[in-house]
Design a protein around this motif. Structure first.
Motif: not given
Ligand SMILES: Nc1ncnc2c1ncn2[C@@H]1O[C@H](COP(=O)(O)OP(=O)(O)O)[C@@H](O)[C@H]1O
Ligand SMILES: [Mg+2]
Lengths: 342, 451
Positions: B150-154, B334-351, B355-359
């Protein structure tokens, strides 16, 4: 090594030793589960380790197979013939786990991690509460047991991903080998059924088949007959005899059922309160007063009476108030027996 | 005689409902009955007794009815409701679902362009988002579904992948296609580095420590201002090129192929990139499952001690699962980065991890198709709920449907878990067959650590 009760001059387990347990002590906090225990397992023998519940039998198994680190003592596994004393002493001084010369390797099991004991020293085991991979089919269970050779054949997965011919061949062979053991254990019809779906007796045999798929030199069985009905018990005896004869695998088993023990063992070691109280052939042990007193919970002076009764055929015996010690608890075939000590 | 158990039932049910109502009264007192607003010179306190009583009454009545008809009666009304699907149908659907979904996925951009010509960008963008989650779900499925860890930090590895590419682009001027494998490799390396100490833990401890590691990575990204830009993030991340062709107005893809320039080209291209990446993830996972390593992962999920008794090095086996899962998250990152053109730590929260685990859990642990269905339902569903404008017609113009998005979403999740506790697709395909392939019902399959 061990000054056993030598009524006959030399026994197989004195000269042709596959495993020797030397001065093994295992302490759990204040509890002394195994105390200065020494015994040998002869190559090609069926050796029984018996004793009342809580005597420390499973603990000995866990030390031999690396699941517990012994508090003290040495456990030597030999692949080559003979006692190889000098080699072992030399190895002990080096601090290494095993020596690397060819087929005559010796292993100091107390130094090795559990999975290496199965992988290199070739000691396989089963568990008192069955530990199958319940959600995987019988066949898959036996393939998991062939993990290491298959892993090599798949070139650590790289060749496997591209399905190279070398891997394909190894895989087919592994399935054949698994099918062979399923055949031998009478489970071939259920090869594609999940292990958790099998009846209890079948699960016991599947666990033995799985252990055999690691191609062991020594097979350790923890109460293989527990919970089996008489017919299954007989089948088990035949299977063990077959394993010993046709595969030359030595067998060390823990057993409560004295009928099974006396019938198939060449050598019996008796434990009580973590100490060895008797060691010899089935006949010698059967007549040892200390064994009788430990097993039946009677004082030594009453032993003569008990002995007289043991000579009688079972139907004529008057029941002795049985101690729970020797009771054969039927265990539930837990789906995944996690958490339980084994 | 006949009346006695019935009156006992009534009394029991009322008592139980009263207790529930009391609990609501206590808890709800602070949430419903009292309301504070910031007013002049302090807080204004308003009392909302009506709301409070309504809540208590609803809980009392609901609980009473449930007790009378479901929980406490000998014959629950729900016992009549069983959803049976004919076996023939499920096997047919099972056989064709995969290929049909694949065909749909391949043709999707063109289907969308034909069906929704004026909203095609939006829908393709949504498809890209869903596909990213499919890929992440498939990657996490290796760790959670197969190896049972069980990986909660994926999301940490997703972040590593995204930041790897963004930083490489910023400092070394490396393009997407070069950075992609490097990002995967870096994420896998981090998987090993983090996995090594963590994977000795079992069960809940493993879950908690992976969660903490996920947060640590995010916090480091947030605070290492000089290198990562901290909360400002990194912008201007380059877009992927098509064999050296950019998707620019002049001299790019459109001109080369003699097409009219349109921004949709880039969307379609991005869609196919993530589709290909996801399919690679799926292909590799399916292959690995049939190889000794994959079988060892599943065996590890079933019983770790038995694995060790069979000579399997469980530490290495867990590490491979962890790092391969991390690698795919790195690619997706890295796909996400190129699609968005902008990344910040906001996008990588526990939520995000949740969500991925819930999927993965909703789809059915270990099930590849399940992940697809769950991603479409969850990610697509959340987006769909944003567009519930028609509800305004029903509830009046003040009704703001997006506010209820998460509520509806939560309800749907609870319902699925009640209906199918082992996930939507809850059966296991054996990795090797002797004579006849039989599906294994998930009741037999162990779930591994920390479930
Ligand atoms: N992991 C452990 N921790 C503490 N005590 C243990 C452990 N394993 C076994 N023991 C104790 O050691 C003794 C011997 O147990 P065991 O070897 O299981 O007996 P047997 O298999 O002969 O019935 C028992 O008193 C048991 O409670
Ligand atoms: Mg025992």
């Amino acid at each position: 090594m061990e000054p056993a009760m030598k009524t006959t001059p030399t026994q197989n387990w004195d000269t042709n030793v596959v495993l020797s347990v030397e001065h093994l002590t295992m302490r759990f906090g204040g509890l002394l589960a195994v105390n200065d225990l020494s015994f040998n397992v002869g190559r090609g023998d069926i050796t029984a380790l018996i004793g009342p519940n809580g005597a420390g039998k499973t603990t000995v198994f866990n030390c031999v197979t690396g699941f517990y680190k012994p508090t003290e003592g040495r456990i030597v596994m030999r692949h080559g013939k003979g006692f190889q004393s000098e080699k072992i002493e030399a190895l002990t001084r080096t601090g290494r786990q095993f020596n690397d010369d060819g087929d005559d390797r010796v292993f100091l099991l107390e130094r090795m991690p559990d999975f290496e004991i199965s992988k290199r020293a070739k000691v396989a085991r089963t568990f008192q509460n069955i530990r199958l991979f319940g959600g995987m089919t019988a066949l898959e269970n036996l393939l998991v047991a062939q993990h290491n050779p298959l892993m090599l054949a798949s070139m650590m997965t790289i060749g496997g991903i591209f399905n190279l011919p070398g891997y394909k061949k190894a895989r087919a062979e592994a399935i054949d080998f698994a099918a062979y053991w399923l055949e031998k254990t009478g489970l071939i019809e259920r090869a594609d059924d999940p292990a958790a779906d099998l009846p209890y007796g079948d699960q016991r045999r599947l666990e033995i088949a799985r252990a055999m798929c690691t191609r062991p030199h020594l097979l350790c069985l923890d109460e293989p007959a527990a919970g089996l009905n008489p017919r299954e018990s007989t089948e088990l005896n035949n299977l063990l005899q077959y394993i010993r004869k046709d595969h030359g695998t030595s067998i060390l088993l823990i057993e409560h059922d004295m009928g099974v023990v006396m019938e198939i063992s060449d050598h019996v070691v008796v434990l009580d309160y973590g100490e060895k109280i008797s060691d010899g052939s089935a006949d010698q042990v059967k007549n040892d007063p200390r064994v009788i007193s430990a097993y039946l919970g009677v004082d030594e002076d009453e032993v003569a009476a008990v002995e007289a009764m043991i000579e009688m055929p079972p139907s004529e015996r008057t029941p002795i108030p049985a101690k729970p010690a020797a009771s054969k608890a039927k265990k539930k075939p837990g789906k995944n027996g996690k958490g339980g000590k084994s | 005689m006949a009346a006695a158990p019935n009156s006992g039932l009534m009394a029991d049910s009322v008592k139980d409902a009263a207790i529930a109502a009391l609990l609501v009264a206590v808890l709800g007192f602070f949430f419903f009955a009292l309301r504070t607003d910031i007013g002049t010179g302090g807080l204004d306190l308003t009392y909302r007794w009506g709301m409070w009583f309504t809540a208590i009454a609803i809980v009392f009545a609901g609980r009473l009815l449930l007790n009378l008809f479901v929980f406490k009666t000998a014959k629950p009304v729900t016992s009549g409701i069983t959803i049976t699907v004919p076996a023939a149908l499920t096997t047919v659907v099972g056989r064709f679902l995969g290929p049909v979904l694949l065909l749909m996925a391949v043709g999707l951009p063109f289907i969308v362009m034909v069906l929704f010509p004026d909203r095609d960008r939006q829908f393709i963008d949504l498809a890209i988002l869903i596909m990213t989650y499919v890929m992440l779900g498939w990657g996490l499925n290796i760790v959670v579904g197969l190896a049972g860890l069980l990986d909660l930090g994926y999301v940490a590895f997703y972040a590593v992948g995204a930041y790897s590419f963004a930083l490489m682009a910023q400092y070394l001027n490396i393009g997407f296609w070069t950075a992609l494998p490097l990002a995967g490799l870096l994420a896998a390396t981090w998987g090993i580095i983090l996995g090594f100490p963590v994977l000795r833990l079992r069960g809940d401890y493993l879950a908690i420590v992976t969660l903490a590691f996920g947060e640590i990575i995010r916090v480091v990204l947030l605070n290492w201002y000089d290198f990562t830009g901290g909360p400002d993030g990194i912008s201007g991340i380059p877009k992927p090129s098509f064999f050296g062709l950019d998707f620019s107005r002049t001299g790019g893809f459109a001109e080369y192929f003699g097409l009219d320039y349109s921004t949709i080209h880039r969307f379609i291209y991005l869609y196919y990139i993530i589709l290909a990446l996801a399919l690679i993830t799926n292909f590799v996972t399916l292959r690995l499952r049939k190889l000794p390593i994959g079988r060892a992962w599943e065996a590890l999920r079933e019983d770790e001690i038995a694995c060790r008794s069979l000579g399997i090095n469980t530490t290495n086996t867990k590490l491979t699962a962890f790092s391969i899962g991390a690698m795919f998250a790195g690619f997706a990152g890295s796909f996400f980065a190129t699609r968005q053109g902008f990344i910040s730590p906001e996008s990588f929260t526990f939520l995000e991890s949740a969500i991925i685990l819930a999927i993965v859990v909703l789809g059915g642990l270990g099930s590849q198709i399940g992940v697809v269905i769950a991603s479409v339902v969850m990610i697509g569903g959340i987006e769909l709920l944003r567009n519930l404008g028609f509800l305004k017609e029903v509830f009046g113009p003040d009704f703001e449907p997006t506010q209820y998005r998460m509520l509806i979403f939560g309800l749907a999740m609870v319902l699925i878990m009640v209906w199918k506790p082992r996930g939507i697709i809850s059966s296991r395909n054996p990795s090797a067959v002797y004579k006849e392939r039989k599906k294994i019902s998930s009741d037999m399959v162990a779930q591994g650590e920390g479930h």
